[in-house]
Structures are given as C-alpha cells and as structure tokens.
Design a protein around this motif. Structure first.
Motif, PDB file in Angstrom:
ATOM      1  N   HIS A  63       0.847  -1.196   0.000  1.00  0.00           N
ATOM      2  CA  HIS A  63       0.000   0.000   0.000  1.00  0.00           C
ATOM      3  C   HIS A  63       0.880   1.242   0.000  1.00  0.00           C
ATOM      4  CE1 HIS A  63       0.739  -0.669   4.276  1.00  0.00           C
ATOM      5  NE2 HIS A  63       0.290   0.549   4.575  1.00  0.00           N
ATOM      6  N   ASP A  91       5.598   4.820   5.231  1.00  0.00           N
ATOM      7  CA  ASP A  91       6.504   3.906   5.931  1.00  0.00           C
ATOM      8  C   ASP A  91       6.652   2.557   5.221  1.00  0.00           C
ATOM      9  OD1 ASP A  91       3.736   3.521   6.860  1.00  0.00           O
ATOM     10  OD2 ASP A  91       4.574   2.036   8.230  1.00  0.00           O
ATOM     11  N   HIS A  92       6.131   2.460   3.994  1.00  0.00           N
ATOM     12  CA  HIS A  92       6.325   1.235   3.204  1.00  0.00           C
ATOM     13  C   HIS A  92       7.027   1.509   1.878  1.00  0.00           C
ATOM     14  CE1 HIS A  92       3.700  -1.419   5.742  1.00  0.00           C
ATOM     15  NE2 HIS A  92       3.371  -0.210   6.173  1.00  0.00           N
ATOM     16  N   HIS A 138      -7.528  -0.908   5.183  1.00  0.00           N
ATOM     17  CA  HIS A 138      -6.494  -0.056   5.790  1.00  0.00           C
ATOM     18  C   HIS A 138      -6.276   1.169   4.900  1.00  0.00           C
ATOM     19  CE1 HIS A 138      -2.913   1.155   7.936  1.00  0.00           C
ATOM     20  NE2 HIS A 138      -2.174   0.998   6.859  1.00  0.00           N
ATOM     21  N   ASP A 162      -0.421  -3.934   5.841  1.00  0.00           N
ATOM     22  CA  ASP A 162      -1.089  -3.557   7.086  1.00  0.00           C
ATOM     23  C   ASP A 162      -2.544  -4.016   7.105  1.00  0.00           C
ATOM     24  OD1 ASP A 162       1.326  -2.448   7.640  1.00  0.00           O
ATOM     25  OD2 ASP A 162       0.632  -0.373   7.749  1.00  0.00           O
ATOM     26  N   HIS A 167       1.323   3.954   2.068  1.00  0.00           N
ATOM     27  CA  HIS A 167       1.780   4.755   3.209  1.00  0.00           C
ATOM     28  C   HIS A 167       3.297   4.968   3.181  1.00  0.00           C
ATOM     29  CE1 HIS A 167      -2.033   3.947   5.757  1.00  0.00           C
ATOM     30  NE2 HIS A 167      -2.104   5.103   5.151  1.00  0.00           N
TER      31      HIS A 167
HETATM   32 ZN   LIG Z   1      -0.080   1.537   6.503  1.00  0.00          ZN
END
Ligand SMILES: [Zn+2]
Length: 215
Positions: free
Chosen positions: A56, A60-61, A131, A157, A58
């Motif tokens: 996904h 932090d990925h 998510h 997530d 976000h």
């Molecule tokens: Zn996430």
C-alpha cells in the motif's frame, strides 16, 4: 520453488521490509526506509533484484524505493487504487509524520486477480482494501519444494499477528476491512504463511483461531 524470506525492520515506525530470495533473484516488498541497509543485505547475498512491490501507499512502506530504483533500475509495482496515496503527501501521511512532502510514481499499477511473474516466482494479487482503499496482498502457492511453508501471503497492514491495520487513516474504511477479512483473508488456505507489514509472521490457521478480528 524454494524461497527464503528475510525480514528487515526499518524506518521510524518499525516497518517490516521483506527480501524474498530465490534462484539468485530477489524481490523487495515494502522498502520502508534506510535503503543502504536493504542494499547491503542484497549485496551480501549477491542476489539480483527483480522488482519492488508495495502492499500500500503509506510513507513507511515506500520511502527507500527511489534509492533502490536508482541503484538497480527495477520497476515499482503498486495497487492501482493507492496511486493517489503515492502522489499525495497528505494521504500517504509523510506530511503528518515526517513534516515533509514525499511522493513518487509506481511503474506498474496492478489490481486484484492479476498474476505477476518474476522469473520463476508467481504472485497472485489479492485486493485487500480497508487499511487503505488500494491495499493489496501478494499470494504465492508456488512453493512445493520449500520446507518451512508451501504457501505465503504478504499482507502489508491488512492482517497482523493477533490484529489488523488501522481503519481511521485517510481512505481507510472499517466496513471494507471487515469484508476483506471475511471474503479474502479467511478464505486463504489455513497453511498459508503470513508476512505482515509490522510485527511477527504468522499463519492463516493461527489467525483464524486467535485473532479477534477474524471471529
Ligand atoms: Zn499503513
């Protein structure tokens, strides 16, 4: 197919970065941050990176992806409905958590049901929104010779050991998450090894028995 999954926990919110090694190749799933540590691990194994996969959008990925693209010239694959997150620092939360605008473009946008093949390894794309609107999971059952597990899902997530991802962030939705859990996650074979975006690995069987969100 034999694969080896190496997990690095990187970045400000301890995100799992998975390096999937097989036949001298490597796939990089959710390169959160600290690209040099990811590169060190790949170089140590003398593996050939084939692609970057995002579960996904976000921040932090995804943040180490540009450095990996620069180093290896490989493509980024992402869920088509999360394109808006990649391109918007409010939606991908980089503005909120880092105080800076981080955006990028994937090379290939994929959707549920797509089959991806990277040399000898095949992944089926599962559409697992909730998510985020474009969350996807990567599933393979191509692992007959593998000892530790024969089937694997990289769930980002969407599903964690004992829990699930937050649904209160932009484009998240609780009802959608419930539908994903009931109609996609619970229908995976029980012996599927699960590699989540944060925390420990698990299996579908263990989560169906112990995860309160899968009751
Ligand atoms: Zn996430």
């Amino acid at each position: 197919m034999k694969i080896e999954v190496e997990k690095l926990v990187l970045g400000m919110v301890s995100t799992n970065v998975y390096l999937v090694f097989y036949n001298g190749n490597c796939l990089i799933i959710d390169p959160s941050d600290e690209a040099e540590r990811i590169i060190d691990c790949i170089e140590e194994r003398k593996a050939k990176p084939l692609a970057i996969l995002f579960t996904h959008g976000h921040f932090d990925h995804i943040m180490a992806a540009p450095a990996l693209v620069k180093k290896y010239g490989i493509k980024i694959y992402a869920g088509e409905a999360d394109r808006q997150l990649l391109e918007d620092s409010n939606l991908n939360l980089s503005r909120r958590f880092l105080g800076e605008d981080f955006t990028l473009e994937a090379d290939e946008y994929v959707k549920g049901g797509d089959e991806l093949r990277f040399e000898d390894l095949k992944f089926k794309v599962l559409y697992t929104p909730g998510h985020t609107v474009g969350s996807i999971s990567f599933y393979t059952e191509d692992l007959a010779d593998n000892e530790a597990f024969k089937k694997a899902a990289f769930t980002g997530d969407t599903l964690f050991a004992g829990s699930v991802g937050r649904v209160d962030l932009p484009t998240g939705n609780e009802d959608t998450m419930k539908r994903t859990l009931n109609e996609v996650i619970k229908k995976l074979p029980p012996d599927t090894a699960v590699f989540p975006g944060h925390g420990a690995a698990t299996t579908i069987e263990r989560e169906i028995m112990h995860n309160p969100y899968l009751r």
